[in-house]
Design an enzyme around this catalytic site. Structure first.
Site, PDB file in Angstrom:
ATOM      1  CG  ASP A 158      21.263 -15.176  60.337  1.00 30.34           C
ATOM      2  OD1 ASP A 158      19.890 -15.260  60.675  1.00 30.34           O
ATOM      3  OD2 ASP A 158      21.276 -14.326  59.110  1.00 30.34           O
ATOM      4  CB  SER A 159      19.228 -19.702  60.783  1.00 31.18           C
ATOM      5  OG  SER A 159      18.378 -20.580  61.080  1.00 31.18           O
ATOM      6  CB  SER A 160      18.727 -21.868  56.583  1.00 29.12           C
ATOM      7  OG  SER A 160      18.330 -20.583  56.378  1.00 29.12           O
ATOM      8  N   GLY A 162      23.928 -19.863  57.692  1.00 26.74           N
ATOM      9  CA  GLY A 162      25.216 -20.484  58.337  1.00 26.74           C
ATOM     10  C   GLY A 162      25.477 -21.856  57.510  1.00 26.74           C
TER      11      GLY A 162
END
Length: 312
Positions: A158-160, A162
């Site tokens: 998730d986020s970075s 991802g």
């Protein structure tokens, strides 16, 4: 759509209590503040049968992995998901993605391996991707030791995290292994220099916003030119063919929304099977509220369903 009522309440509370954005803090203070908001372990999923840490040989020394093995019947190998925590490559840890990893292990079910990669600015790009690829390669070679099947491996984050998952899929393809059968990208940043509508519109300091994104990229990249690398900005890869089936989730009130939508389109044009799911009334980071928000819980179930279909 209007902001989800739960998040509207969170926003009001932050305004009334003087919420301080991470990008106004020192790196060390931001890490402390991030740890204070990590999601509690969720009681709506079964506890793993086993959770343990161990070290492998990383690029510059020991690299810690955390393994989640779900409760199950029988000894047949399970699929394996290598998970990368979010935090802008600057904050975050194995602990901050604990709830997500436990849920994935139960709902899929699968063995989850979370990677304790090095953080910037002490260790700027490409330190994180070097660590993450070492972990993916180790899992590809040793999954059977964890009760997992290396032929059914996915990367997720998730986020970075991802971003790192997307980069791992590229690296595994470019370096001819290990085989990655699926990737799950949850509100990922895909360009270091994005100048999108969602980046310009999402500036609310009560949530992750455009200034947050810029602050993290500035710490992650030793030089801004490093952002031209497809292993920093996966949308900039010259070729996206041959990448694994992809699930990509975005959030409306997130500066990365347009990047996620664009990356889904890029993959689709390269004939990569893509399932794109925008969440229209939520901000960045909504998975962390799965304990109290049904929409977030359904997103976790969506991820697990995708992994079951692609890995079983």
């Amino acid at each position: 759509m209007p902001l989800d009522p739960l998040y509207a309440g969170i926003r009001d509370y932050r305004v009334s209590t003087g919420f301080t954005p991470l990008y106004t803090m020192s790196v060390n203070r931001a890490r402390v503040a991030d740890r204070e908001t990590e999601a509690e372990i969720w009681d709506w999923v079964k506890e793993p049968e086993e959770v343990f840490d161990f070290d492998i040989d990383g690029p510059v020394g020991p690299l810690t992995l955390r393994v989640y093995r779900p409760q199950r019947e029988g000894d047949a190998p399970l699929p394996v998901v290598v998970y990368f925590f979010g935090g802008g490559w600057v904050v975050g840890s194995l602990d901050t993605c604990e709830a997500i990893c436990r849920a994935l292990a139960d709902l899929t079910p699968c063995v989850v391996v979370s990677v304790g990669y090095r953080l910037a600015p002490e260790h700027p790009f490409p330190a994180a991707i070097d660590d993450c690829y070492a972990a993916v390669r180790w899992v590809g070679e040793h999954a059977s030791e964890l009760g997992a099947d290396p032929a059914r491996m996915a990367v997720a984050g998730d986020s970075s995290g991802g971003n790192l998952a997307a980069v791992m899929a590229l690296m595994a393809r470019d370096r001819e292994g290990p085989t990655v059968s699926a990737q799950v990208l949850v509100y990922p940043p895909t360009r270091s220099d994005a100048t999108t509508r969602s980046m310009s519109e999402n500036v609310d300091p009560m949530f992750f916003n455009a200034r947050s994104s810029a602050w993290f990229w500035e710490h992650y990249l030793a030089e801004s030119s490093d952002g031209e690398s497809p292993y920093a900005s996966p949308a900039k890869a010259a070729d996206h063919t041959g990448l694994p089936p992809t699930l990509l989730l975005t959030a409306e009130y997130c500066p990365l929304y347009d990047e996620g939508e664009e990356y889904a389109e890029i993959l689709s044009r390269a004939d990569v099977p893509v399932e794109f799911h925008p969440h229209k009334d939520l901000p960045h980071g909504f998975l962390q509220l799965s304990a109290v928000l049904e929409t977030s819980r359904n997103a976790m179930r969506l991820i697990a369903d995708f992994l079951r279909r692609r890995l079983n």
